[in-house]
Design a protein around this motif. Sequence first.
Motif, PDB file in Angstrom:
ATOM      1  N   CYS A 191      12.318 -67.000  38.219  1.00  0.00           N
ATOM      2  CA  CYS A 191      13.755 -66.735  38.021  1.00  0.00           C
ATOM      3  C   CYS A 191      14.070 -66.501  36.550  1.00  0.00           C
ATOM      4  N   LEU A 192      13.525 -67.350  35.684  1.00  0.00           N
ATOM      5  CA  LEU A 192      13.760 -67.168  34.255  1.00  0.00           C
ATOM      6  C   LEU A 192      13.094 -65.896  33.746  1.00  0.00           C
ATOM      7  N   ALA A 193      11.918 -65.593  34.296  1.00  0.00           N
ATOM      8  CA  ALA A 193      11.205 -64.390  33.862  1.00  0.00           C
ATOM      9  C   ALA A 193      11.991 -63.129  34.196  1.00  0.00           C
ATOM     10  N   LEU A 194      12.695 -63.145  35.321  1.00  0.00           N
ATOM     11  CA  LEU A 194      13.498 -61.985  35.709  1.00  0.00           C
ATOM     12  C   LEU A 194      14.568 -61.659  34.671  1.00  0.00           C
ATOM     13  N   LEU A 195      15.017 -62.677  33.948  1.00  0.00           N
ATOM     14  CA  LEU A 195      16.101 -62.504  32.985  1.00  0.00           C
ATOM     15  C   LEU A 195      15.606 -62.418  31.543  1.00  0.00           C
ATOM     16  N   HIS A 196      14.292 -62.538  31.355  1.00  0.00           N
ATOM     17  CA  HIS A 196      13.750 -62.566  29.998  1.00  0.00           C
ATOM     18  C   HIS A 196      13.331 -61.158  29.559  1.00  0.00           C
ATOM     19  N   PRO A 197      13.740 -60.721  28.377  1.00  0.00           N
ATOM     20  CA  PRO A 197      13.432 -59.355  27.920  1.00  0.00           C
ATOM     21  C   PRO A 197      11.945 -59.034  27.877  1.00  0.00           C
ATOM     22  N   SER A 198      11.098 -60.029  27.534  1.00  0.00           N
ATOM     23  CA  SER A 198       9.670 -59.746  27.404  1.00  0.00           C
ATOM     24  C   SER A 198       9.029 -59.336  28.719  1.00  0.00           C
ATOM     25  N   THR A 199       9.670 -59.716  29.841  1.00  0.00           N
ATOM     26  CA  THR A 199       9.144 -59.321  31.153  1.00  0.00           C
ATOM     27  C   THR A 199       9.161 -57.803  31.303  1.00  0.00           C
ATOM     28  N   TYR A 200      10.088 -57.153  30.639  1.00  0.00           N
ATOM     29  CA  TYR A 200      10.247 -55.702  30.764  1.00  0.00           C
ATOM     30  C   TYR A 200       9.767 -54.955  29.521  1.00  0.00           C
ATOM     31  N   ASP A 201       9.016 -55.651  28.685  1.00  0.00           N
ATOM     32  CA  ASP A 201       8.459 -55.040  27.487  1.00  0.00           C
ATOM     33  C   ASP A 201       7.419 -53.994  27.875  1.00  0.00           C
ATOM     34  N   ALA A 202       7.573 -52.794  27.361  1.00  0.00           N
ATOM     35  CA  ALA A 202       6.633 -51.712  27.696  1.00  0.00           C
ATOM     36  C   ALA A 202       5.230 -52.004  27.190  1.00  0.00           C
ATOM     37  N   ASN A 203       5.091 -52.952  26.251  1.00  0.00           N
ATOM     38  CA  ASN A 203       3.779 -53.308  25.729  1.00  0.00           C
ATOM     39  C   ASN A 203       3.127 -54.463  26.469  1.00  0.00           C
ATOM     40  N   ASN A 204       3.819 -54.993  27.476  1.00  0.00           N
ATOM     41  CA  ASN A 204       3.221 -56.031  28.313  1.00  0.00           C
ATOM     42  C   ASN A 204       2.196 -55.366  29.229  1.00  0.00           C
ATOM     43  N   ASP A 205       0.935 -55.778  29.110  1.00  0.00           N
ATOM     44  CA  ASP A 205      -0.131 -55.117  29.877  1.00  0.00           C
ATOM     45  C   ASP A 205       0.114 -55.160  31.374  1.00  0.00           C
ATOM     46  N   TYR A 206       0.645 -56.266  31.872  1.00  0.00           N
ATOM     47  CA  TYR A 206       0.880 -56.384  33.308  1.00  0.00           C
ATOM     48  C   TYR A 206       2.031 -55.497  33.750  1.00  0.00           C
ATOM     49  N   ALA A 207       3.015 -55.311  32.871  1.00  0.00           N
ATOM     50  CA  ALA A 207       4.118 -54.408  33.171  1.00  0.00           C
ATOM     51  C   ALA A 207       3.633 -52.964  33.232  1.00  0.00           C
ATOM     52  N   ARG A 208       2.767 -52.594  32.322  1.00  0.00           N
ATOM     53  CA  ARG A 208       2.237 -51.225  32.308  1.00  0.00           C
ATOM     54  C   ARG A 208       1.412 -50.949  33.563  1.00  0.00           C
ATOM     55  N   PHE A 209       0.572 -51.906  33.907  1.00  0.00           N
ATOM     56  CA  PHE A 209      -0.246 -51.768  35.106  1.00  0.00           C
ATOM     57  C   PHE A 209       0.638 -51.718  36.351  1.00  0.00           C
ATOM     58  N   GLY A 210       1.580 -52.661  36.453  1.00  0.00           N
ATOM     59  CA  GLY A 210       2.436 -52.749  37.626  1.00  0.00           C
ATOM     60  C   GLY A 210       3.387 -51.579  37.774  1.00  0.00           C
ATOM     61  N   PHE A 211       3.834 -51.008  36.652  1.00  0.00           N
ATOM     62  CA  PHE A 211       4.751 -49.866  36.722  1.00  0.00           C
ATOM     63  C   PHE A 211       4.099 -48.692  37.450  1.00  0.00           C
ATOM     64  N   ILE A 212       2.870 -48.370  37.060  1.00  0.00           N
ATOM     65  CA  ILE A 212       2.177 -47.242  37.699  1.00  0.00           C
ATOM     66  C   ILE A 212       1.882 -47.558  39.164  1.00  0.00           C
ATOM     67  N   CYS A 213       1.470 -48.791  39.447  1.00  0.00           N
ATOM     68  CA  CYS A 213       1.217 -49.186  40.838  1.00  0.00           C
ATOM     69  C   CYS A 213       2.480 -49.013  41.683  1.00  0.00           C
ATOM     70  N   SER A 214       3.603 -49.500  41.178  1.00  0.00           N
ATOM     71  CA  SER A 214       4.869 -49.418  41.908  1.00  0.00           C
ATOM     72  C   SER A 214       5.297 -47.970  42.119  1.00  0.00           C
ATOM     73  N   TYR A 215       5.153 -47.168  41.067  1.00  0.00           N
ATOM     74  CA  TYR A 215       5.600 -45.779  41.172  1.00  0.00           C
ATOM     75  C   TYR A 215       4.760 -45.000  42.180  1.00  0.00           C
ATOM     76  N   LEU A 216       3.456 -45.210  42.155  1.00  0.00           N
ATOM     77  CA  LEU A 216       2.588 -44.530  43.118  1.00  0.00           C
ATOM     78  C   LEU A 216       2.922 -44.946  44.546  1.00  0.00           C
ATOM     79  N   GLU A 217       3.232 -46.232  44.733  1.00  0.00           N
ATOM     80  CA  GLU A 217       3.561 -46.715  46.068  1.00  0.00           C
ATOM     81  C   GLU A 217       4.905 -46.188  46.559  1.00  0.00           C
ATOM     82  N   GLY A 218       5.727 -45.690  45.655  1.00  0.00           N
ATOM     83  CA  GLY A 218       7.024 -45.140  46.039  1.00  0.00           C
ATOM     84  C   GLY A 218       6.964 -43.712  46.529  1.00  0.00           C
TER      85      GLY A 218
END
Length: 301
Positions: free
Chosen positions: A209-236
């Motif tokens: 819950c706190l992570a959803l509201l924290h800016p670092s969760t959406y940081d483009a330099n977060n490796d997991y965000a970069r990986f997950g973004f492409i995974c999510s987009y392909l699945e869409g």
Amino acid sequence: MPRTPIAASAPPILSVVSLGTHRYGKDPSRYPFLAIKYLLSHSSLWNVVFRIVCCSVVLTVLILVVLLATALKPQAQLINPSLPWWAWLLSLLIVLVQTAICASLLMLVSQSKAQTNIFVATMRLEGKWRENEMIKQSTLKDLNLIKKAFFIRVITMPLQIIPLAGGVLYSAINATFTGWDYMDRYFDAIQLSSKNQRVEVFGEDRSDCLALLHPSTYDANNDYARFGFICSYLEGIPIIGWTLFPITNAIAAASSGKKMLQGGFGDFYFYEIMLVERQGSPAKIENYEKFHLPKMEIPKF
């Protein structure tokens, strides 16, 4: 030679989420694309993929036909009773999203099993699966619907009605949690605690819950965000997105294990780190600094 405490060589929490470079030297956003090439070059994986994709496609087509016959026109009439062309188009986009949701929910169990099986199979091909020490993630654990902001993903699913931009926004919102969902098969295999998983993904032990509201969760330099973004987009992507790419994304989480150990995506270091701790080898404890790991509790075997 005395052991160096983990905390002594660990970087500050702020450096866990990279502010300029990828934490482990490689861009994780490329792995979902490399997984497609990996699948095509490893015929031993085709059987698992063929079965789940065929089942998914048949189910998706059946759902799509039913919804086109029963929901397309009523929804278009609700949008605009005079039925202009854009009402039909919008209704069609809604039907595609409804099809994706229905197919995903109905295929949840079988797709989860297929993802785990192909993850393990890929790890074996890469020589990174330790039969007596790694644990295969259970389907029940993977289908824990309260984990990693599952409801946020469901709530934001309608964003994909909007062509292109909707998919980008949906993927951006869910990127870090999607990346974590795929990589936790490895975390679970090495019995990394939930707390340490959150430290690795968010930089500290922060609740979902706190992570959803924290800016670092959406940081483009977060490796997991970069990986997950492409995974999510392909699945869409309609039809192929929710039938094929969940499988290739599971391969992406495992297929580059050897490269990751040589300086890539960080979670593949954890197993080696824990072996050092288990063996109690002071000569290797310096690797903690090399791996740039945050302070965390090393699980006991």
